[in-house]
Design an enzyme around this catalytic site. Sequence first.
Site: not given
Length: 789
Positions: A410-412, A456
């Site tokens: 997530n978002e990395n 994502s």
Amino acid sequence: MLQATPLTEGWILRTSDGMADALPASVPGCVHTDLLAAGVIPDPFLGRNETDVAWVGRRDWTYETDLRTGSDHERTDLVFEGLDTVAEVLLDGRVLGRTRNMHRSYRFDVTGRSGRLSVRFLSAYAEAEAVRGALGERPAAYDEPFQYVRKMACSFGWDWGPTLVTAGMWRPVRLEQWSTARIARVRPLVTVEQGVGVVELAVDVERTRVAEPLTVEATVAGERVRAAVDGTRGVVRLEVAAPRLWWPRGYGEQPLYDVELTLLHGDSALDVWRRRVGFRSVELDRSADEHGTGFTFAVNGERLFARGVNWIPDDVFPSRITRERYRERLTQAADAGVDLVRVWGGGIYESADFYDVCDELGLLVWQDFPFACAAYPEEQPLRGEVEAEARENVVRLMPHPSLVLWNGNNENLWGFRDWGWEERLAGASWGEGYYLGVLPRVVAELDPTRPYTAGSPWSGSWDHHPNDPAHGTHHSWEVWNREDYAAYRREVPRFMAEFGWQAPPALATLRRALPGEELAADSPGMLHHQKADDGNGKLRRGLERHFGYPDGDFDRWHYLTQVNQARAVATGIEHWRANWPVCAGTVLWQLNDCWPVTSWAAIDGDGREKPLYHELRRLYADRLLTVQGRVLAVVNQGAEAWAGVARLRRMTVAGAVLGEAEVEFAAGARAVARVDVPEALLPAGPAEFLVADADGVRASHFPAPDREIPYPRPEFDVTVAPDGSVTVAARGLVRDLLLQADRLHPDARADRGLVTLLPGEQVTIGVSGWKTPDTDAARAALYCMEPSR
């Protein structure tokens, strides 16, 4: 036959510094829940108690019990399904093993041994800080060191969650006693090949006697197949002619088939493995087109607009989440029209109960690997743990037909590009090797039946910005953080994987969580239960763009913030659904909460539905009408075409009809039709609005912010039936009427949220859990739009 004995009794808890005598402990459980049960700590969910129990996460803790292993079997294993997180396991003072990963299970040979079993937990802070010291600092969205230990990241706190760093045996513990051999692993590949259902079971066996001939026998849907075990491995293939296909909810039924595999020595059964599977195919269309790069799910060849929600752990202490609680929360999701649940990467791989319920309800599951909002070191000891946990959990979750996507993080990837990480890292590892190397390799090897995406948001490659709305998945947070929600209409992302707007929880939830506090938007407890950076400031600015800010009126503030949350989400979803198939899904942040808090959730930390929840039922229904500028979009996600006549009315807020017309429309199955609104029916100013009705579906379009609308004073009649249902009859326009049922009784629930009534219309609101129906109480619990003050 293998014999399993749960180890749930006789456990005690001690602290390393002799703070107190040994306490009784529950297994599964955790230190916080044991201390809470013993009265040693206050409930961390109440008031500001969270800060008073912060010391718990900094201590080392030991669980102990007496272990008796006598048996006629050749082998006895001590099995831990989950240890949170850094532990040393000892039997009579001798070390059996050490662990450092919450997301794995562990097995120790204790054959012929009995004595005092001790499980010593080192503070996760101590482990994380030691790893950080050895591998170097890495940037993250929060100051806590969650990326240095394989543990549920959000136990270190998040912008909706408390900092309660747990330790303990959070999943079951048992003894397994067996002879000759046992089933170590079964990897099920379930596919549909030219109308035939195929179940291929790859079996790994652990033996005590190497030379003994073994076979495996598998059954499904009346089919039975035997195969020899070659050394420690065997493969069984079963075929089911014309199986009934498993479908997402709203697209068909969810038939499940029992699969049983038995390990045999001659005719003697040694061990058995049982699961339920469903026959379906899943594809993710990421092909390029004139709009960019798509991201569209297709199940059994049917392309779908995903109506999704993001899922966080339903309790900051996951050991408290029961199968019944999973069923309640996921049924709430299904009842709201949701067909996809994304298990977010700052949490956990959920228990089998979660995925079982999703299988039964037809909820598609998008599963993140547990990496979120940070740069993660790729060196040891983390690298080996990451691959081990991925291998175990991919195989563990493979049987579930609801699981349709593996997501790397997530978002990395976005964080590396946009949050200043690249410069700060100066070449140090940060997780790219996991998301683009280790994890896709593991998925391709073990579970080739499902798609994998690196993260994502992610555009599919470094050729595009990771959060480019035209390519792959997109997260929209500029709107909440800095802009009005009208800005959602600026873009048509290919797949909106995160977006949302905050609101406080229900009043009864706040009163329970903040006992004795005089509630105000900025009262001490309210501020403590608001974890987002400048969260209240963003709520205030969001209100000021649309309403006069209700200074000093908490009840009005509470109502308006909940209205604003529902409207913000509606603005986005209506726009994106109207642009199917360019946009192929929305995943609301978020469905649920892990404690009582002001957040983006549709269901608050006590399980009460916010107005947003009921709004989702409208937004995610198969049929939706929405006015987009000068166009009426007719959204049809049903299997049958929707054709008919829509009645359009241009009205004043005083109740006059200035014009009306009937327009024909025809929306095919799973399609959107767009109909021009006649020029004469477009509202000309803030005192006017447009209403569209078709087959019981309504769209209302108010072109001006509420602060500019000259609302008349709302006038309506209220009657209450003996069963507690409340009927409201409008004498004039009543916009965004809301019955806050928990004001009637903390257990009361209403069956609908915000509703707008035109003059002469009425609505009946079902209320359950209200023991003493009363008209005056019902009227006092009703809120709606009023003239600006």
